[in-house]
Design an enzyme around this catalytic site. Sequence first.
Site, PDB file in Angstrom:
ATOM      1  CB  CYS A   1      -0.921  -0.012   1.217  1.00 52.42           C
ATOM      2  SG  CYS A   1      -0.016   0.176   2.772  1.00 52.42           S
TER       3      CYS A   1
ATOM      4  CB  ALA B   1       3.794  -0.400   2.543  1.00 50.60           C
TER       5      ALA B   1
ATOM      6  NE  ARG C   1      12.544  -1.753   1.693  1.00 49.48           N
ATOM      7  CZ  ARG C   1      12.913  -0.508   1.926  1.00 49.48           C
ATOM      8  NH1 ARG C   1      12.931  -0.006   3.130  1.00 49.48           N
ATOM      9  NH2 ARG C   1      13.289   0.254   0.940  1.00 49.48           N
TER      10      ARG C   1
ATOM     11  CG  HIS D   1       8.084   4.783  -3.558  1.00 48.65           C
ATOM     12  ND1 HIS D   1       8.027   3.950  -4.649  1.00 48.65           N
ATOM     13  CD2 HIS D   1       8.225   3.979  -2.480  1.00 48.65           C
ATOM     14  CE1 HIS D   1       8.137   2.697  -4.254  1.00 48.65           C
ATOM     15  NE2 HIS D   1       8.251   2.685  -2.941  1.00 48.65           N
TER      16      HIS D   1
END
Length: 555
Positions: free
Chosen positions: A68, A71, A102, A206
């Site tokens: 999403c 995230a 991650r 981003h």
Amino acid sequence: MATKSKKPAEITTESLASFKEDVLKKYPPKVARKRSKQFLLNEFQGEDAPLIEANVRTIPGIITMRGCTYAGCKGVILGPTRDIVNITHGPIGCGFYSWLTRRNQTRPDTETSENFIPYAFSTDMNENDIVFGGEKKLKAAIREAYALFKPKAMAIFATCPVGLIGDDVNAVARDMKQELNDQGIDINIFAFSCEGYKGVSQSAGHHIANNQIFTHVVGTSDTVVEGKYRINMLGEYNIGGDAFVIEDLMHRCGITINATFSGNSTYDDFARAHTADLNCIMCHRSINYVAEMMEIKYGIPWIKVNFIGVESTIKSMRKIAEYFGDQELKDKVEQVIAEEMPAVDAALKDIKPRTEGKTAMLFVGGSRAHHYQDLFREMGMTTLAAGYEFAHRDDYEGRKVIPSIKVDADSRNIEELDVHPDPELFKPRKSAEELKALDECGFEFKDYHGMMPDMKPESLVIDDLNQYEADELVKKFRPDVFCAGIKEKFSIQKMGIPMKQLHSYDSGGPYAGFAGAINFYQEIDRLVNTKVWGYMKAPWQKKPELVASYAWNDA
Ligand code: CFM
């Protein structure tokens, strides 16, 4: 539905094309039409490169690999920074599942240096907050976090329910910054409206993260780090220690990394990012916005680099040296390459007889599905199919297609900042003559040509792959290794195919640079040559309990 031990289909243009047809046949006609635009045989190269549809909504009901917007903003861009307190305003799961999954690493300067990465900060919203509003709780969380940790900066991230009930995270950040500043405390607090549903994938996150970091942090410090060749490394998140390898290489060449966005980085690195002389982009998808904005506002040019794969690492190191132009730097770069190569050659000599001719499939976010093909190529392996979860057309076809990308309502939903040259801080890094000389030598800025031109014509390129399609790909072509993420891992392994996570690297890494490449070669050699996966048989393969068919096929 036994999936094991059927002979894999031969890889030809025909078998790939018929695979596409067979897969799409199972969808309702409307869905098939939509999916067919994101599902290509990579037959045409160069100018005739096929057009792929990307960065569009996933069809409801399809089990996508995507994440999403929250995230992408919190987990990906801001997550790896160690000294910003990142507070998730939302239910506890959002904070928990975006916390270190991650495997981004960091290395504080001293044992007592600030490092908040081991903590997950969340307002832990509950039903009460959803009904009565969560702003008070957020303010209390900021006060509490300040009292405990005294950070120089805090970032607030909105999750889906926050957007739905209308909590104003930006206003809370402003008020709390004021409140603490009024007490004589020097702290920066800023917020991100990165609700999970805000865009079609993490890609929107981003962009939102890039905008806010650029607005609130970059350019706020005038500290200039010493160094003759000063670069920023953008889009390197230090998964499994990759950034440490790159830092070491740069250091040995005499190149100073002024800031990394955002692996192994600090708030101060971002704040002085505008003082570097070159921006090097690793992950084009997640960070090109910051590079573009820094170029306009501060005059820093950018180039695409890639430290995944030995050839790409060498090319990138030489390109950085070419940009600065000094013979001394070029010699140093060659010396470092020469120091590293014997170990690489020895590793390849050892593994290649066992890996040559094997096949791989790669489905990862927005850049690794491209970058890791270089490593497989070096091992003599072929990539049969690859795709991104959320990249845009330029990541597939190259930046030349940017002017022709349709801007739809979902992309328009994400703010484009109006950036201008800074009256005091804008400084061209190269004179017109220097730029001309570089151009004459074939030096390219903003040089991202995308994944598709690097792939064979007999390969499939699939955007936003879903679980059904992944299963079918594996059943038909049975690659020697399938690379994707945790959501895909176990279903692939249960079909008897080795699976490598390229998001978190499972428990491995680093894979960057020369040392990382050797690491990767050896790991993949072990994975594709172990026999254990061939013995896998899930209980339902021996004794199916439920057999189903598709309603629209029966109609
Ligand atoms: Fe860039 Fe990344 Fe990637 Fe990415 Fe990601 Fe990632 Fe990724 Mo997972 S920033 S696009 S949003 S290289 S977390 S470190 S591995 S999907 S391919």
